[in-house]
Design an enzyme around this catalytic site. Structure first.
Site, mmCIF file in Angstrom:
data_model
loop_
_atom_site.group_PDB
_atom_site.id
_atom_site.type_symbol
_atom_site.label_atom_id
_atom_site.label_comp_id
_atom_site.label_asym_id
_atom_site.label_seq_id
_atom_site.Cartn_x
_atom_site.Cartn_y
_atom_site.Cartn_z
ATOM 1 N N GLY A 11 72.734 58.278 30.909
ATOM 2 C CA GLY A 11 71.637 57.991 31.824
ATOM 3 C C GLY A 11 71.984 56.871 32.788
ATOM 4 O O GLY A 11 72.488 55.822 32.380
ATOM 5 N N ALA A 144 65.125 45.358 32.832
ATOM 6 C CA ALA A 144 66.489 45.655 33.279
ATOM 7 C C ALA A 144 66.972 44.672 34.339
ATOM 8 O O ALA A 144 68.119 44.197 34.287
ATOM 9 C CB ALA A 144 66.547 47.083 33.816
ATOM 10 N N LYS A 195 53.097 49.317 22.465
ATOM 11 C CA LYS A 195 52.907 48.158 23.339
ATOM 12 C C LYS A 195 52.495 48.581 24.753
ATOM 13 O O LYS A 195 51.839 47.829 25.469
ATOM 14 C CB LYS A 195 54.156 47.285 23.357
ATOM 15 C CG LYS A 195 55.461 48.010 23.692
ATOM 16 C CD LYS A 195 55.824 47.969 25.142
ATOM 17 C CE LYS A 195 57.141 48.683 25.404
ATOM 18 N NZ LYS A 195 57.522 48.687 26.836
ATOM 19 N N ARG A 259 55.127 48.531 34.614
ATOM 20 C CA ARG A 259 54.420 49.651 35.259
ATOM 21 C C ARG A 259 53.091 49.928 34.554
ATOM 22 O O ARG A 259 52.103 50.294 35.199
ATOM 23 C CB ARG A 259 55.284 50.912 35.236
ATOM 24 C CG ARG A 259 56.501 50.849 36.131
ATOM 25 C CD ARG A 259 57.172 52.200 36.260
ATOM 26 N NE ARG A 259 57.654 52.697 34.979
ATOM 27 C CZ ARG A 259 58.883 52.520 34.526
ATOM 28 N NH1 ARG A 259 59.757 51.850 35.249
ATOM 29 N NH2 ARG A 259 59.259 53.012 33.370
#
Length: 344
Positions: A11, A144, A195, A259
């Site tokens: 990925g 990230a 979460k 997000r």
């Protein structure tokens, strides 16, 4: 031992790119190869040392390469890091499992429940590989972009095989990434999924005009709901006090890059779910996961009042005022549930 081992990253998204960066900074890792389906991304990584689609402002180490050839990416790999989105992973595995060496540590960096089946990633992989895959999952508070900036970060890797978790700890930790180990795979995976629901709720409260008192109370009390839900899967309650639990919970609930929190803020301000999802640039996995958890909580009679009311508020069954009053007027109770040992 330096520059001896190879890491394969499945990925080329933001987290896959970040994990490649972390891996190559470990003294035992000599090369990292990213498997990507997009030829343009592969060419850019190999020639310009940049991922043009994700984290494009960061220059990648020259020993990070990319390929569209899965067999080449897996060839001689000592670690496989799966950063494929959770909802796409099962299909990928079914199509390519003949190429995956079950003796090589397979580390899932993806979070969430597989919505079509309601299964965890570990459950799906155990079925696909007849329990023979050397599996571990990695989770914790780790945006990230901050990993790419070398911000000191801590995560946890869980495996039922202690040797596997120790190998991952040794092979991926570095000067700015510290990895802890534990054995509660199910708890770590569930924490990574649940979460997101809490982050949505925290965003809803923010968007609806409630302050930090309300948001922190909501997040803290949500840990108990996560633990009660996790019981039906056999997870340990202690996992939810650690990096995969409360650590990632704080990051996702209060971090500006979340997000799920951003989705919740818009819901709290009155925007329609469909419009928010259509405008979102990334996947908001917390919303379909919330619907799955809502259903399972009702079917299994799990006490999750905040989660259930959050769902019904988003569905516009209750107003903001009604939702708050239902929670604040519940029967008084002790802060902590008694354990079996407490009652002896």
């Amino acid at each position: 031992m330096a520059n001896k081992y190879k890491v394969c990253v499945l990925g080329s998204g933001a987290f896959g790119t970040a994990m490649a960066h972390c891996a190559i900074n470990n003294p035992y890792i000599g090369r990292v190869q990213i498997y990507a389906r997009n030829q343009a991304i592969v060419e850019s990584i190999n020639q310009q040392h940049r991922n043009p689609k994700f984290l494009s402002n960061f220059t990648l180490h020259p020993d990070i390469t990319a390929t569209t050839d899965l067999q080449q990416a897996l060839y001689q790999a000592n670690y496989v890091l799966s950063c494929i989105p959770t909802q796409e992973l099962h299909q990928f595995v079914q199509a390519n499992k003949q190429y995956i060496d079950t003796k090589v540590p397979f580390v899932s960096c993806s979070k969430g429940i597989i919505l079509k089946s309601g299964k965890l990633i570990s459950q799906m992989l155990s079925e696909e590989f007849d329990g023979k895959l050397r599996y571990a999952c990695l989770s914790g508070p780790s945006f990230a972009a901050e990993l790419m900036q070398n911000n000191p970060s801590c995560v946890v890797v869980a495996s039922q095989d202690t040797k596997t978790s120790k190998l991952v700890q040794l092979g991926l930790s570095g000067n700015f990434l510290r990895i802890f180990t534990q054995s509660d795979v199910v708890g770590v995976e569930l924490a990574g999924a649940l979460k997101n629901l809490v982050a949505i709720g925290t965003g809803v409260l923010d968007g609806a005009g409630f302050g930090i008192n309300t948001q922190t109370a909501y997040v803290t009390r949500s840990v108990g709901e996560m633990q009660r839900f996790a019981r039906i899967y056999g997870a340990s309650k202690h996992t939810f006090y650690g990096l995969a639990g409360f650590g990632d919970l704080m990051l996702t609930s209060f971090g500006s890059l979340s997000r799920n929190r951003a989705f919740g803020i818009k819901v709290g301000k009155g925007e329609k779910v469909e419009d928010i999802l259509n405008e979102s640039k990334g996947v908001v996995e917390g919303w379909p996961t919330l619907e799955l958890v809502y259903k399972q909580a009702q079917e299994n009679n799990i006490e999750m009042p905040m989660t259930l009311i959050l769902h019904d508020f988003i569905k516009r069954k209750y107003s903001k005022e009604q939702s708050i009053q239902m929670l604040m007027n519940r029967a008084f109770q002790d802060e902590f549930e008694p354990t079996f040992e407490d009652l002896l």
